[in-house]
Design a protein around this motif. Structure first.
Motif, PDB file in Angstrom:
ATOM      1  N   LEU A  97     -27.448  -9.301 -58.729  1.00 15.38           N
ATOM      2  CA  LEU A  97     -27.403  -9.282 -57.644  1.00 15.38           C
ATOM      3  C   LEU A  97     -26.800  -9.571 -56.799  1.00 15.38           C
ATOM      4  CD1 LEU A  97     -30.842 -11.408 -57.836  1.00 15.38           C
ATOM      5  CD2 LEU A  97     -30.806  -9.112 -56.603  1.00 15.38           C
ATOM      6  N   ILE A  98     -26.346 -10.906 -56.538  1.00 18.98           N
ATOM      7  CA  ILE A  98     -25.676 -11.002 -55.634  1.00 18.98           C
ATOM      8  C   ILE A  98     -24.277  -9.848 -54.838  1.00 18.98           C
ATOM      9  CG2 ILE A  98     -23.274 -12.955 -54.877  1.00 18.98           C
ATOM     10  CD1 ILE A  98     -24.767 -15.207 -56.103  1.00 18.98           C
ATOM     11  N   GLN A  99     -23.561  -9.478 -56.440  1.00 24.37           N
ATOM     12  CA  GLN A  99     -22.139  -8.489 -56.038  1.00 24.37           C
ATOM     13  C   GLN A  99     -23.380  -7.281 -55.421  1.00 24.37           C
ATOM     14  OE1 GLN A  99     -21.383  -7.416 -60.221  1.00 24.37           O
ATOM     15  NE2 GLN A  99     -19.452  -6.420 -59.242  1.00 24.37           N
ATOM     16  N   ASN A 100     -24.480  -6.868 -55.608  1.00 26.06           N
ATOM     17  CA  ASN A 100     -25.510  -5.362 -55.685  1.00 26.06           C
ATOM     18  C   ASN A 100     -25.033  -5.417 -53.457  1.00 26.06           C
ATOM     19  OD1 ASN A 100     -27.446  -3.360 -54.973  1.00 26.06           O
ATOM     20  ND2 ASN A 100     -27.033  -4.375 -57.116  1.00 26.06           N
ATOM     21  N   GLU A 101     -25.707  -7.256 -53.544  1.00 25.14           N
ATOM     22  CA  GLU A 101     -25.828  -7.078 -51.791  1.00 25.14           C
ATOM     23  C   GLU A 101     -24.291  -7.663 -50.666  1.00 25.14           C
ATOM     24  OE1 GLU A 101     -28.718  -7.376 -50.055  1.00 25.14           O
ATOM     25  OE2 GLU A 101     -29.924  -6.916 -51.788  1.00 25.14           O
ATOM     26  N   ILE A 102     -23.319  -8.600 -52.089  1.00 23.72           N
ATOM     27  CA  ILE A 102     -22.284  -9.247 -51.244  1.00 23.72           C
ATOM     28  C   ILE A 102     -21.292  -7.450 -50.964  1.00 23.72           C
ATOM     29  CG2 ILE A 102     -20.280 -11.046 -50.639  1.00 23.72           C
ATOM     30  CD1 ILE A 102     -23.710 -11.696 -50.559  1.00 23.72           C
ATOM     31  N   VAL A 103     -20.863  -7.107 -52.347  1.00 23.54           N
ATOM     32  CA  VAL A 103     -19.920  -6.282 -52.139  1.00 23.54           C
ATOM     33  C   VAL A 103     -20.519  -5.485 -51.615  1.00 23.54           C
ATOM     34  CG1 VAL A 103     -18.065  -5.043 -54.248  1.00 23.54           C
ATOM     35  CG2 VAL A 103     -19.206  -7.929 -54.514  1.00 23.54           C
ATOM     36  N   ASN A 104     -21.829  -4.929 -51.615  1.00 30.38           N
ATOM     37  CA  ASN A 104     -21.832  -3.283 -51.015  1.00 30.38           C
ATOM     38  C   ASN A 104     -21.600  -3.474 -49.576  1.00 30.38           C
ATOM     39  OD1 ASN A 104     -22.186  -2.059 -53.572  1.00 30.38           O
ATOM     40  ND2 ASN A 104     -23.946  -1.601 -52.972  1.00 30.38           N
ATOM     41  N   ARG A 105     -21.997  -4.051 -48.839  1.00 26.85           N
ATOM     42  CA  ARG A 105     -21.950  -4.564 -47.613  1.00 26.85           C
ATOM     43  C   ARG A 105     -20.513  -4.906 -47.334  1.00 26.85           C
ATOM     44  NH1 ARG A 105     -27.016  -6.679 -45.101  1.00 26.85           N
ATOM     45  NH2 ARG A 105     -28.377  -6.389 -47.625  1.00 26.85           N
ATOM     46  N   LYS A 106     -19.605  -4.941 -48.111  1.00 27.96           N
ATOM     47  CA  LYS A 106     -18.147  -5.555 -48.023  1.00 27.96           C
ATOM     48  C   LYS A 106     -17.818  -6.133 -47.512  1.00 27.96           C
ATOM     49  CE  LYS A 106     -16.095  -0.640 -48.324  1.00 27.96           C
ATOM     50  NZ  LYS A 106     -16.578   0.476 -47.508  1.00 27.96           N
ATOM     51  N   TRP A 107     -18.498  -7.477 -47.981  1.00 28.51           N
ATOM     52  CA  TRP A 107     -18.171  -9.259 -47.606  1.00 28.51           C
ATOM     53  C   TRP A 107     -17.082  -9.760 -48.483  1.00 28.51           C
ATOM     54  CZ3 TRP A 107     -24.221 -11.068 -46.536  1.00 28.51           C
ATOM     55  CH2 TRP A 107     -24.499 -10.707 -45.473  1.00 28.51           C
ATOM     56  N   LEU A 108     -17.715  -9.189 -49.288  1.00 28.17           N
ATOM     57  CA  LEU A 108     -15.802  -8.980 -49.559  1.00 28.17           C
ATOM     58  C   LEU A 108     -15.833  -8.198 -51.269  1.00 28.17           C
ATOM     59  CD1 LEU A 108     -17.590 -12.633 -52.017  1.00 28.17           C
ATOM     60  CD2 LEU A 108     -15.863 -12.589 -49.964  1.00 28.17           C
ATOM     61  N   THR A 109     -14.585  -8.506 -51.697  1.00 32.73           N
ATOM     62  CA  THR A 109     -13.741  -7.730 -52.294  1.00 32.73           C
ATOM     63  C   THR A 109     -14.478  -7.526 -54.211  1.00 32.73           C
ATOM     64  OG1 THR A 109     -11.991  -8.088 -53.199  1.00 32.73           O
ATOM     65  CG2 THR A 109     -11.876  -6.951 -50.909  1.00 32.73           C
ATOM     66  N   GLU A 110     -14.204  -6.803 -54.300  1.00 32.96           N
ATOM     67  CA  GLU A 110     -15.052  -7.154 -56.190  1.00 32.96           C
ATOM     68  C   GLU A 110     -13.778  -8.169 -56.508  1.00 32.96           C
ATOM     69  OE1 GLU A 110     -16.320  -3.758 -59.390  1.00 32.96           O
ATOM     70  OE2 GLU A 110     -16.458  -2.946 -57.412  1.00 32.96           O
ATOM     71  N   ASP A 111     -12.775  -7.590 -56.668  1.00 36.17           N
ATOM     72  CA  ASP A 111     -12.308  -8.777 -56.831  1.00 36.17           C
ATOM     73  C   ASP A 111     -11.485 -10.390 -56.500  1.00 36.17           C
ATOM     74  OD1 ASP A 111      -9.377  -9.043 -58.951  1.00 36.17           O
ATOM     75  OD2 ASP A 111      -7.883  -9.681 -57.464  1.00 36.17           O
ATOM     76  N   GLU A 112     -12.459 -10.476 -55.175  1.00 39.63           N
ATOM     77  CA  GLU A 112     -12.890 -12.114 -54.740  1.00 39.63           C
ATOM     78  C   GLU A 112     -13.699 -12.737 -55.234  1.00 39.63           C
ATOM     79  OE1 GLU A 112     -11.333 -12.298 -50.084  1.00 39.63           O
ATOM     80  OE2 GLU A 112     -12.875 -10.777 -50.545  1.00 39.63           O
ATOM     81  N   PHE A 113     -14.826 -11.501 -55.619  1.00 37.95           N
ATOM     82  CA  PHE A 113     -16.318 -11.881 -56.568  1.00 37.95           C
ATOM     83  C   PHE A 113     -15.787 -12.264 -57.258  1.00 37.95           C
ATOM     84  CE2 PHE A 113     -19.888 -10.718 -58.866  1.00 37.95           C
ATOM     85  CZ  PHE A 113     -20.725 -11.337 -58.730  1.00 37.95           C
ATOM     86  N   ALA A 114     -14.953 -11.524 -58.572  1.00 35.05           N
ATOM     87  CA  ALA A 114     -14.638 -11.603 -59.445  1.00 35.05           C
ATOM     88  C   ALA A 114     -14.020 -13.578 -59.910  1.00 35.05           C
ATOM     89  CB  ALA A 114     -14.043 -11.172 -60.687  1.00 35.05           C
ATOM     90  N   GLU A 115     -13.041 -14.016 -59.018  1.00 33.96           N
ATOM     91  CA  GLU A 115     -12.721 -14.995 -58.176  1.00 33.96           C
ATOM     92  C   GLU A 115     -13.925 -16.667 -57.780  1.00 33.96           C
ATOM     93  OE1 GLU A 115      -9.850 -15.573 -55.225  1.00 33.96           O
ATOM     94  OE2 GLU A 115     -10.113 -17.396 -55.557  1.00 33.96           O
ATOM     95  N   LEU A 116     -14.968 -15.724 -57.686  1.00 32.68           N
ATOM     96  CA  LEU A 116     -15.746 -16.895 -57.144  1.00 32.68           C
ATOM     97  C   LEU A 116     -17.085 -17.112 -58.368  1.00 32.68           C
ATOM     98  CD1 LEU A 116     -16.796 -16.211 -53.338  1.00 32.68           C
ATOM     99  CD2 LEU A 116     -15.194 -17.491 -53.939  1.00 32.68           C
TER     100      LEU A 116
END
Lengths: 182, 194
Positions: B38-57
Motif C-alpha cells: 500500500l505504501i509503495q503504491n501511494e508513495i512511489v507512484n506519487r514520486k515522493w520517494l524512489t524505489e531504492d529509498e523506499f527499500a531503505e526505509l
C-alpha cells in the motif's frame, strides 16, 4: 490511577517490541491478563481476533481495544473508556516514536558513511527474507481453508504483480468476492 | 494522481501526507507487512520517494523497535517533511484504525462472530498473503545484484519460517557481521587511500 498504570504498561510494551505487532502480543498478554488481571484470557483472545480482522496495525488495534475494555470492565463511563483507549494507544506508540525520530536525526549525519551503507547492503536482502517469512507463516489452514482461497491468492498475486491496479481496490474486491463465495 | 514527465521527486504537502497515511491506515489488514504494498503504491507512484529509498526505509522500519507500520510512517514522514511530517504521517496512519476499533468496541458486541464479517475476511486473508509476497519479490529482484544477497534473503526466510529463529536475532547478527566487514573495508580503504 488506572490511567497511569495503563500508560506505563503500554509504554513499556511499546519500548521493548522489536519485530512488529505480532512480537508484541505475548508481552501484552503477560502484562494485561496475567500481571494486572485487567481482562480475562477469553477476552484477550477475542480482542486479538478483532485486531487481526480490522484494518490497522495489530499493535495499535489491540492497544485501543484493551484500553477501552480495561476501563469498561472497571465500570467506568463511556467517556472514560474512550480516554482509556486513547491512553493505551498513545503510550504504545510514544517510545518507538521517540527512538525512531532519534534514528532519523542520526541517519542524517551518517547516511553517507561507508559503514552505514555497508550495513544497509546486508540488511536490505535480510529484511526481504523476513517479509517473505511473514508471508510464509500466514499460509496456514486458517487463512487457506480450501481451494477457493488458493484461487483468490493466485489471482491477487498475478493482478498485483503484473498490473498497477490500486491495492485498496484489490482488498475491497477480495472482501466482496469472499462475501459471495463463502 | 498526475504523472509528471520528468522523473524529479514531487513535493508532499502536510495535508497530502496526512491523507495518504490515513488511507494506508484504513486499508492495512493483517498487520504492518500488508502495508508495504500500500505504501509503495501511494508513495512511489506519487514520486515522493524512489524505489531504492523506499527499500531503505522498509529496512529501517523493520530494524527499529516498535510497530513496523508506525515506524514506516515516521521514517517516510521525516524523509519528506522533517519532524512535522513524521508526526502528521504517524497520526494519519493511527487515526483510522483507532476510530474503527472504538466504533466496534462501543457499538458491536461479538463482531468477531458476525457471519457477514467472517465471509468478507475469509476472502481478504489469502489475498493479503499475496500482497505481502509481491513487494518482497520486487525488493529481491531490484536490490539483490550479487549472489550472496540472494543467499542472505534465502537464509533469513528459511531460518525464520522453518526453524523458528527470532527475526530480532537475524537482524542483530546481520548488523554485527556487516559492521565488522565494513569496518575492515574502511580501514583498508583508508590505508591505501591516504
Amino acid at each position: 490511577m488506572i490511567f497511569l498504570e495503563l500508560f506505563y504498561t503500554f509504554f513499556i510494551i511499546g519500548a521493548f517490541t522489536i519485530g512488529g505487532g505480532y512480537a508484541m502480543l505475548p508481552l501484552i498478554q503477560d502484562q494485561v491478563v496475567n500481571t494486572h488481571a485487567w481482562i480475562s484470557a477469553q477476552e484477550f483472545t477475542d480482542i486479538i481476533a478483532i485486531s487481526q480482522m480490522t484494518p490497522g496495525p495489530i499493535g495499535i488495534n489491540s492497544a485501543t481495544y484493551i484500553g477501552y475494555t480495561v476501563l469498561s470492565n472497571s465500570g467506568a463511563s463511556q467517556f472514560l473508556c474512550v480516554l482509556g483507549s486513547f491512553t493505551a494507544t498513545a503510550a504504545v506508540v510514544l517510545p518507538s516514536f521517540l527512538i525512531v525520530l532519534g534514528m532519523c536525526f542520526a541517519l542524517k549525519k551518517f547516511s553517507e558513511s561507508t559503514i552505514y551503507k555497508g550495513i544497509m547492503d546486508g540488511l536490505k536482502p535480510t529484511v526481504a527474507g523476513l517479509i517473505g517469512a511473514a508471508a510464509v507463516m500466514l499460509i496456514n489452514t486458517e487463512n487457506f481453508p480450501d481451494w477457493k482461497s488458493w484461487l483468490l491468492f493466485g489471482t491477487a498475486f498475478l493482478v498485483h504483480y503484473f498490473t498497477k491496479i490500486n491495492v485498496i481496490l484489490i482488498i475491497i474486491a477480495a472482501g466482496i468476492i469472499g462475501y459471495f463465495i463463502y | 494522481m498526475e504523472q509528471q514527465p520528468e522523473s524529479t521527486r514531487n513535493e508532499a504537502s502536510l495535508l497530502q501526507l496526512f491523507g495518504v497515511f490515513a488511507k494506508i491506515g484504513a486499508f492495512t489488514i493483517g498487520g504492518g507487512y500488508a502495508m508495504i504494498s500500500l505504501i509503495q503504491n501511494e508513495i512511489v507512484n506519487r514520486k515522493w520517494l524512489t524505489e531504492d529509498e523506499f527499500a531503505e526505509l522498509i529496512t529501517l522500519a523493520q530494524t527499529a523497535p516498535g510497530l513496523i507500520a508506525v515506524n514506516m510512517s515516521i521514517f517516510t514522514g521525516f524523509r519528506l517533511r522533517g519532524v512535522k511530517g513524521s508526526v502528521i504521517a504517524t497520526i494519519g496512519s493511527i487515526l483510522p484504525p483507532f476510530l474503527i476499533i472504538l466504533a466496534i468496541a462501543m457499538l458491536f458486541s461479538n463482531f468477531q462472530d458476525n457471519p457477514v464479517v467472517l465471509r468478507i475476511f475469509k476472502g481478504i486473508r489469502p489475498v493479503v498473503v499475496a500482497l505481502i509476497l509481491v513487494p518482497m519479490i520486487n525488493m529481491v529482484r531490484k536490490s539483490d545484484d550479487r549472489w550472496w544477497k540472494w543467499l542472505l534473503t534465502a537464509i533469513a526466510l528459511c531460518s525464520v519460517s522453518f526453524l523458528n529463529v527470532n527475526p530480532v536475532f537475524v537482524i542483530m547478527a546481520v548488523i554485527v557481521v556487516f559492521l565488522v566487514v565494513s569496518l575492515i573495508n574502511d580501514k583498508k580503504f583508508k590505508k591505501t587511500g591516504l
